[in-house]
Design an enzyme around this catalytic site. Structure first.
Site, PDB file in Angstrom:
ATOM      1  N   GLU A  22     115.106 -16.036 -19.429  1.00 10.35           N
ATOM      2  CA  GLU A  22     116.457 -16.553 -19.214  1.00 10.35           C
ATOM      3  C   GLU A  22     116.591 -17.127 -17.808  1.00 10.35           C
ATOM      4  O   GLU A  22     117.260 -18.141 -17.599  1.00 10.35           O
ATOM      5  CB  GLU A  22     117.488 -15.442 -19.409  1.00 10.35           C
ATOM      6  CG  GLU A  22     117.562 -14.949 -20.839  1.00 10.35           C
ATOM      7  CD  GLU A  22     118.509 -13.795 -21.005  1.00 10.35           C
ATOM      8  OE1 GLU A  22     119.449 -13.933 -21.822  1.00 10.35           O
ATOM      9  OE2 GLU A  22     118.335 -12.757 -20.315  1.00 10.35           O
ATOM     10  N   TYR A  54     144.535 -27.426 -12.194  1.00 10.45           N
ATOM     11  CA  TYR A  54     143.450 -26.986 -13.074  1.00 10.45           C
ATOM     12  C   TYR A  54     142.169 -27.782 -12.875  1.00 10.45           C
ATOM     13  O   TYR A  54     141.099 -27.297 -13.199  1.00 10.45           O
ATOM     14  CB  TYR A  54     143.871 -26.927 -14.543  1.00 10.45           C
ATOM     15  CG  TYR A  54     144.621 -28.110 -15.077  1.00 10.45           C
ATOM     16  CD1 TYR A  54     143.966 -29.270 -15.459  1.00 10.45           C
ATOM     17  CD2 TYR A  54     146.007 -28.057 -15.227  1.00 10.45           C
ATOM     18  CE1 TYR A  54     144.658 -30.343 -15.965  1.00 10.45           C
ATOM     19  CE2 TYR A  54     146.709 -29.137 -15.727  1.00 10.45           C
ATOM     20  CZ  TYR A  54     146.036 -30.278 -16.090  1.00 10.45           C
ATOM     21  OH  TYR A  54     146.731 -31.350 -16.587  1.00 10.45           O
ATOM     22  N   GLU A  74     129.223  -9.440 -17.750  1.00  6.15           N
ATOM     23  CA  GLU A  74     130.357  -8.702 -17.191  1.00  6.15           C
ATOM     24  C   GLU A  74     130.545  -9.021 -15.700  1.00  6.15           C
ATOM     25  O   GLU A  74     131.673  -9.182 -15.235  1.00  6.15           O
ATOM     26  CB  GLU A  74     130.144  -7.191 -17.371  1.00  6.15           C
ATOM     27  CG  GLU A  74     130.207  -6.719 -18.816  1.00  6.15           C
ATOM     28  CD  GLU A  74     128.901  -6.854 -19.601  1.00  6.15           C
ATOM     29  OE1 GLU A  74     128.826  -6.270 -20.701  1.00  6.15           O
ATOM     30  OE2 GLU A  74     127.962  -7.543 -19.138  1.00  6.15           O
ATOM     31  N   LYS A  99     127.937 -16.935 -24.457  1.00 10.92           N
ATOM     32  CA  LYS A  99     126.492 -17.150 -24.345  1.00 10.92           C
ATOM     33  C   LYS A  99     125.971 -17.436 -25.758  1.00 10.92           C
ATOM     34  O   LYS A  99     125.358 -16.588 -26.409  1.00 10.92           O
ATOM     35  CB  LYS A  99     125.832 -15.911 -23.737  1.00 10.92           C
ATOM     36  CG  LYS A  99     124.387 -16.086 -23.346  1.00 10.92           C
ATOM     37  CD  LYS A  99     123.883 -14.833 -22.626  1.00 10.92           C
ATOM     38  CE  LYS A  99     122.443 -14.955 -22.219  1.00 10.92           C
ATOM     39  NZ  LYS A  99     121.965 -13.740 -21.520  1.00 10.92           N
TER      40      LYS A  99
END
Length: 128
Positions: A22, A54, A74, A99
């Site tokens: 990864e 934004y 997290e 993901k």
């Protein structure tokens, strides 16, 4: 229900994850950020300075998403929430990190982590 501003589907190629592959080849991540704030002052004066820009928020979130590789979604979600709560107008933020290309060994549509953080003190104090 509080007013909300949302940026959904912010997409970037990044290198988060606990596995070496990864970190080496990376993958696509998506972020949804929903901010809670009072938009009445901005609406009353038609004033961008009284709300969250934004476009600027998206740039700051993208910088975190493509920045330092992290092991956990997290942790990434918390850092993204911290960016949102750095704006003094934001009372709370809900962050979802997607993901979709995670390798799970089974067919699936998406893996997500969602967190909600709110400002503990409207006078510039810490958030939880």
């Amino acid at each position: 229900m509080p007013d909300r501003i949302a940026v959904r589907g912010l997409r970037a190629h990044a290198y988060h994850g606990v596995y070496d592959f990864e970190r080496e080849r990376g993958q696509v991540f998506l972020v949804d950020a929903v901010l809670e704030l009072d938009t009445a002052p901005a609406a009353a004066g038609d004033d961008l300075g009284c709300t969250v820009n934004y476009a600027e928020l998206a740039q700051r979130l993208h910088a975190v998403l493509t920045g330092e590789p992290l092991n956990l979604l997290e942790t990434l979600a918390q850092r993204l929430a911290d960016v949102c709560l750095a704006d003094p107008l934001v009372d709370a933020a809900e962050i979802t990190v997607h993901k979709p290309d995670a390798e799970l060994g089974v067919t699936f549509d998406d893996v997500t982590v969602t967190i909600r953080r709110e400002r503990a003190n409207r006078n510039g104090g810490a958030h939880d």
